[in-house]
Design a protein around this motif. Structure first.
Motif, PDB file in Angstrom:
ATOM      1  N   GLY A 131     -40.615  23.845 -33.230  1.00  0.00           N
ATOM      2  CA  GLY A 131     -40.611  22.497 -32.688  1.00  0.00           C
ATOM      3  C   GLY A 131     -39.234  22.005 -32.294  1.00  0.00           C
ATOM      4  N   VAL A 132     -38.253  22.195 -33.164  1.00  0.00           N
ATOM      5  CA  VAL A 132     -36.879  21.804 -32.849  1.00  0.00           C
ATOM      6  C   VAL A 132     -36.386  22.570 -31.629  1.00  0.00           C
ATOM      7  CG1 VAL A 132     -34.486  21.957 -33.667  1.00  0.00           C
ATOM      8  CG2 VAL A 132     -36.265  21.024 -35.169  1.00  0.00           C
ATOM      9  N   TYR A 133     -36.694  23.868 -31.598  1.00  0.00           N
ATOM     10  CA  TYR A 133     -36.228  24.715 -30.495  1.00  0.00           C
ATOM     11  C   TYR A 133     -36.785  24.245 -29.150  1.00  0.00           C
ATOM     12  CZ  TYR A 133     -35.487  28.952 -27.685  1.00  0.00           C
ATOM     13  OH  TYR A 133     -35.120  29.835 -26.705  1.00  0.00           O
ATOM     14  N   GLU A 134     -38.084  23.946 -29.091  1.00  0.00           N
ATOM     15  CA  GLU A 134     -38.649  23.566 -27.792  1.00  0.00           C
ATOM     16  C   GLU A 134     -38.139  22.196 -27.340  1.00  0.00           C
ATOM     17  OE1 GLU A 134     -42.683  23.643 -25.093  1.00  0.00           O
ATOM     18  OE2 GLU A 134     -42.671  24.561 -27.075  1.00  0.00           O
ATOM     19  N   VAL A 135     -37.922  21.270 -28.256  1.00  0.00           N
ATOM     20  CA  VAL A 135     -37.327  19.989 -27.869  1.00  0.00           C
ATOM     21  C   VAL A 135     -35.930  20.217 -27.289  1.00  0.00           C
ATOM     22  CG1 VAL A 135     -36.433  17.778 -28.708  1.00  0.00           C
ATOM     23  CG2 VAL A 135     -38.660  18.602 -29.505  1.00  0.00           C
ATOM     24  N   LEU A 136     -35.152  21.065 -27.936  1.00  0.00           N
ATOM     25  CA  LEU A 136     -33.814  21.372 -27.432  1.00  0.00           C
ATOM     26  C   LEU A 136     -33.879  22.007 -26.041  1.00  0.00           C
ATOM     27  CD1 LEU A 136     -32.228  22.803 -30.704  1.00  0.00           C
ATOM     28  CD2 LEU A 136     -31.581  20.668 -29.564  1.00  0.00           C
ATOM     29  N   CYS A 137     -34.840  22.891 -25.837  1.00  0.00           N
ATOM     30  CA  CYS A 137     -34.985  23.531 -24.527  1.00  0.00           C
ATOM     31  C   CYS A 137     -35.314  22.505 -23.440  1.00  0.00           C
ATOM     32  CB  CYS A 137     -36.081  24.596 -24.578  1.00  0.00           C
ATOM     33  SG  CYS A 137     -35.660  26.054 -25.563  1.00  0.00           S
ATOM     34  N   GLN A 138     -36.185  21.548 -23.762  1.00  0.00           N
ATOM     35  CA  GLN A 138     -36.515  20.511 -22.788  1.00  0.00           C
ATOM     36  C   GLN A 138     -35.321  19.601 -22.521  1.00  0.00           C
ATOM     37  OE1 GLN A 138     -38.537  20.017 -20.618  1.00  0.00           O
ATOM     38  NE2 GLN A 138     -38.762  17.841 -20.175  1.00  0.00           N
ATOM     39  N   ALA A 139     -34.569  19.271 -23.563  1.00  0.00           N
ATOM     40  CA  ALA A 139     -33.360  18.460 -23.367  1.00  0.00           C
ATOM     41  C   ALA A 139     -32.368  19.193 -22.473  1.00  0.00           C
ATOM     42  CB  ALA A 139     -32.730  18.149 -24.722  1.00  0.00           C
TER      43      ALA A 139
END
Length: 436
Positions: A131-139
């Protein structure tokens, strides 16, 4: 379960098997359909060996993804490290890595190793890896589109005023039973993104409360996990400023989890543990929809090949991944075979497995173990009393499965249990589990 219900289930699955066999013949496939294990239909614990499991090299050679994709995810995690260290200075080390310790538990059968993701920084659960990783990718994607992030930039600038003003105009949506939603919420709110978490009826009240405390919007559903995900997906599709994190089919989540295999390998090397096919690493992974255990299993198979055995662990009421592997049918849910998907292991209360993940790991999973709620509660107490581990029931599943496998699947192995959540449990939730 009554005899009438058992007969009804048996008749239903014979009908399904005949239909699948007929379809297979029509396509020129002579592989006969097989019936589900009786214990599965009756909601009883079992160890199930995957008949579709293939040698790792053979299975991996047929997939569109491989070690290079995991290496790319690891490199991306490294770019995010300065941002994570900036956003979470009290929980993330100065190097910005999100990882958990490898623990050793001595027992009568020898040492059991524990990959302690229940104490993972930022979220105290394995979902931080996805979850943290995908949010970072979208940011990262939003910042690049806006011209805020040049090649070679220090990613800590994504916590700056310009980036936050950009992120405030965008919303992340996700469907969750709790831990994925919290991991998405923590990271998104840290960057100033709006968050909407659709929670199933299985989600615990305290998990909803802590999301609201972050400033996330929580949408409660009377239905199960699948209904919450479907609602979030539909809403995100209608909003050009929204991004949907799809626990059922996201490859970003999958590779965020897969990168964890390299973290574990470094720890095993330090401990002097070198798995071999003759003495493999046998890893027990709690399984809900399948993204986290599937990603970890994929990463481990890429690293160790047949020197690792990957065992998924599910509640007896929610064995969705076993059902998918045994039936080969992406459409089947646990409700279809008379199970109710009701379990204390709320993080694993999923009726239907991810078709995407199942398609990637169906030949890599060595076995599945199903466990009862009573055994999970007993394990929560034992792990606290004997080892000081603060686990939620979902995270205790691997210990129960490891003992069952040791008795029914004797082999010289290096046993490892992957814990998945619980360190963040508030006292008012955790203490009643001990008193039960």
């Amino acid at each position: 379960m009554s005899l009438a219900n058992q007969l009804q289930q048996a008749c239903w699955f014979v009908t399904l098997a005949c239909a699948r066999h007929t379809a297979a013949i029509a396509k020129g496939d002579t592989m006969p359909a097989t019936l589900l294990p009786t214990a599965l239909l009756q909601g009883l614990p079992l160890l199930w060996h995957n008949p579709a499991r293939q040698p790792a090299a053979q299975a991996l050679a047929t997939l569109p993804y491989g070690a290079a994709d995991i290496a790319a995810a690891i490199a991306r995690w490294q770019r995010f490290a300065p941002l994570l260290a900036h956003c979470f200075p009290d929980s993330v080390a100065a190097d910005g890595r999100i990882d958990s310790p490898l623990l050793a538990q001595a027992g009568p059968g020898g040492t059991v190793w524990v990959k302690a993701d229940h104490a993972l920084p930022v979220t105290a659960c394995i979902k931080a890896r996805g979850g943290v990783y995908e949010v970072l990718c979208q940011a990262e994607t939003l910042a690049r589109r806006a011209g805020l992030l040049a090649e070679g930039s220090n990613y800590a600038l994504l916590a700056g005023d310009a980036a936050r003003a950009l992120f405030a105009r965008h919303t992340i949506l996700v469907g969750s039973t709790g831990n994925l939603g919290y991991s998405v919420g923590v990271m998104a709110r840290a960057l100033g993104l709006q968050v909407e978490v659709h929670m199933s009826s299985d989600a615990k009240a305290w998990k909803k409360d802590r999301l609201r405390a972050l400033g996330a919007r929580v949408v409660e559903h009377a239905g199960d996990y699948a209904a919450a995900v479907a609602s979030a997906r539909q809403l995100a599709a209608a909003d050009p400023q929204a991004y949907f994190i799809d626990d059922e089919s996201s490859l970003l989540l999958f590779f965020g989890y897969a990168a964890a295999a390299h973290d574990l390998k470094a720890q095993l090397d330090t401990a002097g543990l070198q798995p071999t096919p003759a003495c493999p690493l046998r890893v027990f992974l709690p399984c809900g929809v399948g993204g986290a255990p599937g990603g970890v299993a994929f990463g481990l198979k890429c690293l160790y090949g047949d020197a690792v055995q990957c065992v998924f662990v599910e509640p007896v009421a929610s064995p969705c991944f076993l059902l998918r592997l045994a039936s080969g049918d992406d459409a089947l849910s646990v409700y279809d075979i008379g199970l109710d998907n009701r379990t204390l292991a709320d993080g694993l209360a999923v009726p239907r497995a991810s078709a995407t993940v199942a398609g990637l790991v169906q030949h890599l999973v060595d076995a599945v173990v199903t466990v009862s709620d009573d055994s999970l509660l007993a394990e929560v107490r034992q792990q606290w009393q004997q080892h000081g581990l603060r686990l939620e029931p979902s995270a205790a599943a691997g210990f129960v499965a490891q003992r069952l496998a040791a008795s029914q699947w004797p082999q010289q192995v290096i046993p490892l249990v992957w814990t998945t959540g619980g360190h963040g449990l508030p006292d008012e939730v955790f203490l009643p589990l001990l008193a039960g």
